[in-house]
Design an enzyme around this catalytic site. Structure first.
Site, mmCIF file in Angstrom:
data_model
loop_
_atom_site.group_PDB
_atom_site.id
_atom_site.type_symbol
_atom_site.label_atom_id
_atom_site.label_comp_id
_atom_site.label_asym_id
_atom_site.label_seq_id
_atom_site.Cartn_x
_atom_site.Cartn_y
_atom_site.Cartn_z
ATOM 1 N N ASP A 39 58.981 39.314 -4.097
ATOM 2 C CA ASP A 39 59.503 39.276 -2.728
ATOM 3 C C ASP A 39 58.404 38.673 -1.863
ATOM 4 O O ASP A 39 57.272 38.474 -2.329
ATOM 5 C CB ASP A 39 59.844 40.714 -2.273
ATOM 6 C CG ASP A 39 60.390 40.760 -0.848
ATOM 7 O OD1 ASP A 39 61.102 39.829 -0.438
ATOM 8 O OD2 ASP A 39 60.085 41.736 -0.126
ATOM 9 N N CYS A 75 64.491 39.499 -3.100
ATOM 10 C CA CYS A 75 64.469 39.097 -1.694
ATOM 11 C C CYS A 75 65.785 38.407 -1.398
ATOM 12 O O CYS A 75 66.073 37.344 -1.970
ATOM 13 C CB CYS A 75 63.295 38.143 -1.479
ATOM 14 S SG CYS A 75 63.241 37.413 0.155
ATOM 15 N N THR A 118 66.682 36.860 1.202
ATOM 16 C CA THR A 118 66.458 35.585 1.877
ATOM 17 C C THR A 118 66.173 34.488 0.849
ATOM 18 O O THR A 118 66.741 33.395 0.903
ATOM 19 C CB THR A 118 65.255 35.719 2.839
ATOM 20 O OG1 THR A 118 65.437 36.886 3.640
ATOM 21 C CG2 THR A 118 65.107 34.506 3.721
ATOM 22 N N CYS A 174 68.368 43.234 3.361
ATOM 23 C CA CYS A 174 66.970 42.789 3.226
ATOM 24 C C CYS A 174 66.248 43.940 2.551
ATOM 25 O O CYS A 174 66.396 45.099 2.975
ATOM 26 C CB CYS A 174 66.369 42.518 4.609
ATOM 27 S SG CYS A 174 64.566 42.319 4.577
ATOM 28 N N HIS A 221 63.305 44.923 2.600
ATOM 29 C CA HIS A 221 62.367 45.689 3.439
ATOM 30 C C HIS A 221 63.057 46.832 4.187
ATOM 31 O O HIS A 221 62.399 47.766 4.627
ATOM 32 C CB HIS A 221 61.721 44.769 4.480
ATOM 33 C CG HIS A 221 60.585 43.934 3.971
ATOM 34 N ND1 HIS A 221 60.760 42.807 3.219
ATOM 35 C CD2 HIS A 221 59.242 44.075 4.117
ATOM 36 C CE1 HIS A 221 59.566 42.267 2.936
ATOM 37 N NE2 HIS A 221 58.631 43.034 3.470
HETATM 38 N N1 DGL Z 1 62.613 41.288 1.854
HETATM 39 C C1 DGL Z 1 63.206 40.034 2.125
HETATM 40 C C2 DGL Z 1 64.722 40.040 2.022
HETATM 41 O O1 DGL Z 1 65.263 40.822 1.254
HETATM 42 C C3 DGL Z 1 62.670 39.134 3.201
HETATM 43 C C4 DGL Z 1 61.810 39.656 4.275
HETATM 44 C C5 DGL Z 1 61.063 38.546 4.948
HETATM 45 O O2 DGL Z 1 60.068 38.113 4.385
HETATM 46 O O3 DGL Z 1 61.490 38.100 6.043
HETATM 47 O O4 DGL Z 1 65.390 39.249 2.632
#
Ligand code: DGL
Length: 273
Positions: free
Chosen positions: A7, A70, A72, A181, A183
């Site tokens: 990630d 991730c 994204t 996301c 995070h």
């Molecule tokens: N953790 C990531 C996601 O699932 C991206 C967070 C980032 O770096 O903006 O999209």
């Protein structure tokens, strides 16, 4: 051989954690691209270049599969990476929109994610495919990535940020919150405190780990897995093999490894919410 999971930062540990519980005999490499975090506010070209660098690293570190932990990075680069690295299976996490719509019983579904995920065609198409009744709304929460990377999980600032971002929504009309996301899982307790009780939280990490297991099993490369919900974290956490990297540099510093252990403990609590 290893399973490589990556990630932009600590978000991907959500998926690593779930994989450790269900696949405790595997060897994992976890790569947080801390030199480039956050991904979600960068351009798709930049993120694609970062992802390419990470997957090249994984391919050079004896990985039998790579997991893009991730949302994204999956949205912008998964397809391109699959054709570029066809020798290695690549599994990518995506917002769990489909199960959320299926379980919402006609109530609205709020998908929270990074700006890049929200603006990518891939998510728009997924929503179009599954959202016949136009129940889904998309909301960007880039601030949570910054709070997470600072290690600020529970604070007045986190609560105020979420309260403000959610204030435009009639939350009593919603049945599902999709954490789009990785995070965002660190904040499930604050979400829980702010959301009406009927809203159920869902994220893609369990589905992605199950997909990884299917991919490895089809290639006869899956080691013995845990029964049911997985192993008891407390009694197994010190036996599972993981090497942690920050943008290609292995983490050996005791204080940083202790922080990682604390993050896993938090994720174990969040997983049960
Ligand atoms: N953790 C990531 C996601 O699932 C991206 C967070 C980032 O770096 O903006 O999209």
């Amino acid at each position: 051989m290893n399973i490589g999971i990556f990630d932009s930062g600590i978000g991907g540990m959500t998926l690593l954690h779930q994989a450790m519980v269900l696949m405790p005999r595997e060897n994992f490499i976890f790569y947080a691209d801390t030199d480039h975090v956050p991904y979600g506010t960068k351009s798709r070209e930049q993120v694609t270049a970062y992802v390419d660098e990470v997957i090249r690293f994984m391919a050079g570190h004896d990985c039998k599969a790579v997991v893009i932990a991730c949302n994204t990075a999956t949205a912008v680069a998964a397809e391109r990476m699959r054709s570029r690295y066809s020798q290695i299976p690549i599994v990518g996490i995506e917002p769990a929109v489909k199960p959320a719509v299926a379980e919402s019983e006609g109530k609205r579904v709020l998908v929270v994610a990074t700006p890049l995920t929200v603006h990518e065609k891939r998510l728009r198409k997924l929503v179009e495919r599954v959202d016949d009744e136009h129940l889904v709304d998309l909301l960007e929460l880039p601030g949570l990535v910054e709070f997470a990377e600072r290690g600020e999980f529970v604070s007045d600032n986190v609560t105020a940020y979420l309260r403000e971002r959610l204030s435009g929504y009639a939350l009593d009309r919603y049945g599902e919150l999709v954490l789009g996301c990785t995070h965002f899982n660190y904040f499930k307790d604050t979400f829980r405190a702010l959301l009406p009780l009927q809203i159920h939280m869902i994220d893609g990490s369990l589905g992605t780990v199950r997909q990884l297991m299917r991919v490895l099993a089809a290639r006869h490369e899956l080691l013995e897995t845990a029964e049911g919900e997985g192993v008891d974290w407390e009694s197994h956490k010190n036996d599972i093999c993981v090497r942690y990297y920050e943008s290609g540099r292995e983490i050996t510093d005791a204080a940083k490894l202790a922080r990682i252990r604390r993050l896993h403990d938090r994720l174990e609590t969040m997983r049960k919410l």
